[in-house]
Design a protein around this motif. Structure first.
Motif, PDB file in Angstrom:
ATOM      1  N   GLU A  48       0.855  -1.180   0.000  1.00 44.89           N
ATOM      2  CA  GLU A  48       0.000   0.000   0.000  1.00 44.89           C
ATOM      3  C   GLU A  48       0.894   1.233   0.000  1.00 44.89           C
ATOM      4  OE1 GLU A  48      -2.272  -0.126   3.572  1.00 44.89           O
ATOM      5  OE2 GLU A  48      -3.419  -1.874   2.965  1.00 44.89           O
ATOM      6  N   SER A  49       0.426   2.279  -0.641  1.00 38.03           N
ATOM      7  CA  SER A  49       1.136   3.552  -0.620  1.00 38.03           C
ATOM      8  C   SER A  49       0.165   4.627  -0.172  1.00 38.03           C
ATOM      9  CB  SER A  49       1.664   3.907  -2.005  1.00 38.03           C
ATOM     10  OG  SER A  49       2.644   2.984  -2.418  1.00 38.03           O
ATOM     11  N   SER A  50       0.670   5.550   0.622  1.00 42.33           N
ATOM     12  CA  SER A  50      -0.182   6.661   1.050  1.00 42.33           C
ATOM     13  C   SER A  50      -0.450   7.569  -0.147  1.00 42.33           C
ATOM     14  CB  SER A  50       0.493   7.451   2.166  1.00 42.33           C
ATOM     15  OG  SER A  50       1.606   8.162   1.659  1.00 42.33           O
ATOM     16  N   MET A  51      -1.507   8.335  -0.057  1.00 49.42           N
ATOM     17  CA  MET A  51      -1.804   9.302  -1.106  1.00 49.42           C
ATOM     18  C   MET A  51      -0.630  10.264  -1.284  1.00 49.42           C
ATOM     19  SD  MET A  51      -4.663   8.609  -2.532  1.00 49.42           S
ATOM     20  CE  MET A  51      -5.077  10.145  -3.374  1.00 49.42           C
ATOM     21  N   SER A  52       0.026  10.627  -0.190  1.00 51.03           N
ATOM     22  CA  SER A  52       1.168  11.539  -0.262  1.00 51.03           C
ATOM     23  C   SER A  52       2.285  10.937  -1.111  1.00 51.03           C
ATOM     24  CB  SER A  52       1.678  11.854   1.143  1.00 51.03           C
ATOM     25  OG  SER A  52       2.742  12.759   1.076  1.00 51.03           O
ATOM     26  N   THR A  53       2.598   9.673  -0.892  1.00 47.54           N
ATOM     27  CA  THR A  53       3.642   8.995  -1.666  1.00 47.54           C
ATOM     28  C   THR A  53       3.242   8.900  -3.134  1.00 47.54           C
ATOM     29  OG1 THR A  53       4.341   7.724   0.262  1.00 47.54           O
ATOM     30  CG2 THR A  53       4.945   6.832  -1.899  1.00 47.54           C
ATOM     31  N   LEU A  54       1.986   8.563  -3.387  1.00 50.36           N
ATOM     32  CA  LEU A  54       1.528   8.435  -4.769  1.00 50.36           C
ATOM     33  C   LEU A  54       1.642   9.752  -5.518  1.00 50.36           C
ATOM     34  CD1 LEU A  54      -1.607   6.211  -4.128  1.00 50.36           C
ATOM     35  CD2 LEU A  54       0.504   5.504  -5.285  1.00 50.36           C
ATOM     36  N   TRP A  55       1.312  10.854  -4.859  1.00 56.56           N
ATOM     37  CA  TRP A  55       1.316  12.151  -5.555  1.00 56.56           C
ATOM     38  C   TRP A  55       2.720  12.702  -5.759  1.00 56.56           C
ATOM     39  CZ3 TRP A  55      -3.350  10.989  -6.579  1.00 56.56           C
ATOM     40  CH2 TRP A  55      -4.018  11.735  -7.535  1.00 56.56           C
ATOM     41  N   GLN A  56       3.736  11.982  -5.346  1.00 59.29           N
ATOM     42  CA  GLN A  56       5.107  12.356  -5.674  1.00 59.29           C
ATOM     43  C   GLN A  56       5.510  11.800  -7.035  1.00 59.29           C
ATOM     44  OE1 GLN A  56       7.637  11.292  -2.361  1.00 59.29           O
ATOM     45  NE2 GLN A  56       6.263  12.274  -0.916  1.00 59.29           N
ATOM     46  N   GLU A  57       4.714  10.846  -7.542  1.00 55.75           N
ATOM     47  CA  GLU A  57       5.009  10.256  -8.850  1.00 55.75           C
ATOM     48  C   GLU A  57       4.450  11.154  -9.958  1.00 55.75           C
ATOM     49  OE1 GLU A  57       4.067   6.127  -9.305  1.00 55.75           O
ATOM     50  OE2 GLU A  57       4.531   5.705  -7.217  1.00 55.75           O
ATOM     51  N   GLU A  58       5.175  11.236 -11.043  1.00 53.48           N
ATOM     52  CA  GLU A  58       4.830  12.144 -12.132  1.00 53.48           C
ATOM     53  C   GLU A  58       3.446  11.890 -12.712  1.00 53.48           C
ATOM     54  OE1 GLU A  58       5.068  15.374 -14.268  1.00 53.48           O
ATOM     55  OE2 GLU A  58       6.615  14.801 -12.837  1.00 53.48           O
ATOM     56  N   GLU A  59       3.065  10.633 -12.893  1.00 53.53           N
ATOM     57  CA  GLU A  59       1.777  10.383 -13.544  1.00 53.53           C
ATOM     58  C   GLU A  59       0.593  10.850 -12.696  1.00 53.53           C
ATOM     59  OE1 GLU A  59       0.704   6.216 -14.321  1.00 53.53           O
ATOM     60  OE2 GLU A  59       2.177   5.725 -12.794  1.00 53.53           O
ATOM     61  N   PHE A  60       0.737  10.896 -11.394  1.00 55.68           N
ATOM     62  CA  PHE A  60      -0.339  11.403 -10.546  1.00 55.68           C
ATOM     63  C   PHE A  60      -0.401  12.928 -10.626  1.00 55.68           C
ATOM     64  CE2 PHE A  60       0.163   7.190  -8.861  1.00 55.68           C
ATOM     65  CZ  PHE A  60      -1.147   6.800  -8.642  1.00 55.68           C
ATOM     66  N   LYS A  61       0.748  13.555 -10.717  1.00 52.73           N
ATOM     67  CA  LYS A  61       0.782  15.015 -10.867  1.00 52.73           C
ATOM     68  C   LYS A  61       0.096  15.448 -12.160  1.00 52.73           C
ATOM     69  CE  LYS A  61       5.114  15.497  -8.324  1.00 52.73           C
ATOM     70  NZ  LYS A  61       6.549  15.796  -8.444  1.00 52.73           N
ATOM     71  N   GLN A  62       0.076  14.562 -13.158  1.00 52.12           N
ATOM     72  CA  GLN A  62      -0.586  14.872 -14.424  1.00 52.12           C
ATOM     73  C   GLN A  62      -2.107  14.817 -14.304  1.00 52.12           C
ATOM     74  OE1 GLN A  62       1.115  12.227 -17.332  1.00 52.12           O
ATOM     75  NE2 GLN A  62       3.171  13.046 -17.045  1.00 52.12           N
ATOM     76  N   ILE A  63      -2.608  14.155 -13.288  1.00 50.60           N
ATOM     77  CA  ILE A  63      -4.059  14.091 -13.071  1.00 50.60           C
ATOM     78  C   ILE A  63      -4.552  15.428 -12.533  1.00 50.60           C
ATOM     79  CG2 ILE A  63      -5.897  13.004 -11.713  1.00 50.60           C
ATOM     80  CD1 ILE A  63      -4.220  10.395 -11.846  1.00 50.60           C
ATOM     81  N   CYS A  64      -3.894  15.898 -11.496  1.00 50.18           N
ATOM     82  CA  CYS A  64      -4.214  17.212 -10.924  1.00 50.18           C
ATOM     83  C   CYS A  64      -3.086  17.592  -9.965  1.00 50.18           C
ATOM     84  CB  CYS A  64      -5.562  17.208 -10.198  1.00 50.18           C
ATOM     85  SG  CYS A  64      -5.646  16.135  -8.758  1.00 50.18           S
ATOM     86  N   SER A  65      -3.031  18.850  -9.630  1.00 47.03           N
ATOM     87  CA  SER A  65      -1.965  19.305  -8.738  1.00 47.03           C
ATOM     88  C   SER A  65      -2.252  18.880  -7.293  1.00 47.03           C
ATOM     89  CB  SER A  65      -1.821  20.825  -8.797  1.00 47.03           C
ATOM     90  OG  SER A  65      -2.933  21.440  -8.162  1.00 47.03           O
TER      91      SER A  65
END
Length: 191
Positions: A48-65
């Motif tokens: 499992e990864s926290s939302m914080s960890t996931l949003w450090q990945e580039e593809e998540f940043k492309q979804i929204c800031s």
């Protein structure tokens, strides 16, 4: 035998480890069922990864800031009851509490199809399967657990589709077959 509940503190570590083992096996099996042309990306294969960890990945940043998601999530988190074990952190700093609670949420799995702008939150729940209503109860629990993630993402990135798929198994191994197979199909199909 069946996996007992974690009501006994001495069993909690073992029960949790068994839960994670079962989920990882199911998750790996779903991933392995993908065709070579599949555009689905299984983001959390090992843990499992926290939302914080996931949003450090580039593809998540492309979804929204992160900023936009934080703003939308804070409003939703405020509608979710503060549990007793969270009270001290809430009392210390209510604003940061809601933000931190959101970014520390940990879905069991995430699958993304960037081509179709679709993100699936996957959740695995175990339940006593003595009660015929166990599926609905655990579905409701899982949906509430990740409500803020789904709602915040929908608000921050309306051009994307966000869905939650819950897999529920009884402690004695019972599953509602139609429901289970339908969710396996949904989690492996291309939108």
């Amino acid at each position: 035998g069946h996996i007992n509940s974690a009501f006994c503190d001495g069993m909690a570590t073992t029960v949790t480890a068994a839960h994670h083992f079962i989920w990882r096996h199911l998750y790996a099996s779903i991933q392995a069922a993908q065709t070579p042309t599949s555009k689905l990306r299984f983001v959390t294969p090992d843990k499992e990864s926290s939302m914080s960890t996931l949003w450090q990945e580039e593809e998540f940043k492309q979804i929204c800031s992160r900023e936009s998601l934080t703003e939308k999530a804070a409003n939703i988190e405020k509608t979710i009851v503060v549990k007793e074990h969270e009270r001290a952190r809430y009392d210390f700093d209510p604003t940061m509490f809601y933000e931190n609670r959101f970014w520390n949420r940990r879905p069991d799995g995430i699958v993304i199809n960037k081509n179709h702008r679709t993100l699936y939150i996957l959740e695995f729940k175990r339940s006593s399967d003595r009660n015929k209503d166990f599926l609905r109860v655990k579905e409701d629990e899982a949906n509430e657990q990740h409500r803020s993630i789904i709602e915040a993402l929908r608000a921050a990135a309306p051009e994307w589709t966000f869905e939650q798929i819950n897999f529920v198994a009884g402690r004695r191994g019972a599953v509602v077959e139609d429901d289970f197979y339908n969710k396996l199909y949904i989690s492996t199909k291309e939108p």
